[in-house]
Design a protein around this motif. Sequence first.
Motif, PDB file in Angstrom:
ATOM      1  N   PHE A 256     109.382 -16.328 -76.980  1.00  0.00           N
ATOM      2  CA  PHE A 256     108.299 -15.658 -76.112  1.00  0.00           C
ATOM      3  C   PHE A 256     108.727 -14.812 -75.189  1.00  0.00           C
ATOM      4  O   PHE A 256     109.621 -14.786 -74.639  1.00  0.00           O
ATOM      5  N   ARG A 257     107.696 -14.077 -74.905  1.00  0.00           N
ATOM      6  CA  ARG A 257     108.168 -13.216 -73.661  1.00  0.00           C
ATOM      7  C   ARG A 257     106.806 -13.073 -72.597  1.00  0.00           C
ATOM      8  O   ARG A 257     105.637 -12.863 -73.062  1.00  0.00           O
ATOM      9  N   LEU A 258     107.079 -13.441 -71.381  1.00  0.00           N
ATOM     10  CA  LEU A 258     105.844 -13.680 -70.462  1.00  0.00           C
ATOM     11  C   LEU A 258     106.097 -13.018 -69.257  1.00  0.00           C
ATOM     12  O   LEU A 258     107.674 -13.019 -68.984  1.00  0.00           O
ATOM     13  N   SER A 259     105.408 -12.758 -68.318  1.00  0.00           N
ATOM     14  CA  SER A 259     105.908 -11.809 -67.155  1.00  0.00           C
ATOM     15  C   SER A 259     105.595 -12.779 -66.193  1.00  0.00           C
ATOM     16  O   SER A 259     104.669 -13.558 -65.890  1.00  0.00           O
TER      17      SER A 259
ATOM     18  N   PRO B 291     108.869  -9.086 -66.857  1.00  0.00           N
ATOM     19  CA  PRO B 291     108.900  -9.539 -68.150  1.00  0.00           C
ATOM     20  C   PRO B 291     110.294 -10.575 -68.258  1.00  0.00           C
ATOM     21  O   PRO B 291     111.264 -10.128 -67.875  1.00  0.00           O
TER      22      PRO B 291
ATOM     23  N   ARG C 192     112.130 -13.433 -71.265  1.00  0.00           N
ATOM     24  CA  ARG C 192     112.120 -13.948 -72.594  1.00  0.00           C
ATOM     25  C   ARG C 192     112.697 -15.312 -72.452  1.00  0.00           C
ATOM     26  O   ARG C 192     113.473 -15.722 -71.941  1.00  0.00           O
TER      27      ARG C 192
ATOM     28  N   VAL D  19     104.965 -22.425 -66.763  1.00  0.00           N
ATOM     29  CA  VAL D  19     103.982 -21.519 -67.510  1.00  0.00           C
ATOM     30  C   VAL D  19     102.655 -21.759 -66.689  1.00  0.00           C
ATOM     31  O   VAL D  19     102.204 -22.933 -66.893  1.00  0.00           O
TER      32      VAL D  19
ATOM     33  N   PRO E 133      98.855 -20.615 -67.335  1.00  0.00           N
ATOM     34  CA  PRO E 133      97.828 -20.044 -68.126  1.00  0.00           C
ATOM     35  C   PRO E 133      96.399 -19.930 -67.617  1.00  0.00           C
ATOM     36  O   PRO E 133      96.058 -20.687 -66.601  1.00  0.00           O
TER      37      PRO E 133
ATOM     38  N   VAL F 259     105.970 -17.865 -64.826  1.00  0.00           N
ATOM     39  CA  VAL F 259     105.435 -16.634 -65.659  1.00  0.00           C
ATOM     40  C   VAL F 259     103.917 -17.021 -65.714  1.00  0.00           C
ATOM     41  O   VAL F 259     103.371 -18.293 -65.967  1.00  0.00           O
TER      42      VAL F 259
ATOM     43  N   ASP G 118     100.391 -16.627 -68.321  1.00  0.00           N
ATOM     44  CA  ASP G 118     100.111 -16.491 -69.616  1.00  0.00           C
ATOM     45  C   ASP G 118      98.800 -16.197 -69.698  1.00  0.00           C
ATOM     46  O   ASP G 118      97.748 -17.110 -70.085  1.00  0.00           O
TER      47      ASP G 118
ATOM     48  N   PHE H  52     100.793 -17.222 -75.362  1.00  0.00           N
ATOM     49  CA  PHE H  52     101.876 -18.497 -75.620  1.00  0.00           C
ATOM     50  C   PHE H  52     101.219 -19.742 -75.924  1.00  0.00           C
ATOM     51  O   PHE H  52     101.872 -20.591 -76.641  1.00  0.00           O
TER      52      PHE H  52
END
Length: 167
Positions: free
Chosen positions: A11-14, A20, A22, A72, A74, A101, A103, A108
């Motif tokens: 996955f790639r999140l910023s 960004p 990975r 992560v 979200p 990061v 989401d 994700f």
Amino acid sequence: MPEIGQKAPEFRLSTPDGHPLRLSEFTAKGTVVLVVLRGFPGYQCPYCQKQVHDFLGNGDKFAAAGAEVLLVYPGPPADLDQRAKEFLVKENPLPANVHLVIDPDYAFTNQYGLRWDAPHETAYPSTFLIDGRGTVFFRKVSHEHGDRTTAADVLGELERDKAAHSH
């Protein structure tokens, strides 16, 4: 949801600043501790804050274990970057091996099958340990707000994994 022994999907999140990252960038360096928080269900979750504070306080131990910690966060896309910054406002700067990061819109969270689809919910709080080959070797998914992995739990798993591979 990735099972133990399976490859963790890429996955790639910023970061909240738009940088960004990975998953494969981190598995290339070693073990990844992937911690999925509740992010922003409409407020900052005190269980998440306590868990993250614990992991950050042990950042040097994770570094010594050769692990990168990926948090992560979200939530709904509106202002999620800002919410994530507020979440960590007392914790800046982060240790070099800990990364937050966001989401937005749960791309994700849905990919990993962790969406807690109920009012004022985002994701099931979860921890995955992923080795340098990208394989999951530990997983804990909570279907409640508490019951989180602690830094000590995860450091114990890292220790066990290391012992298992050092013959």
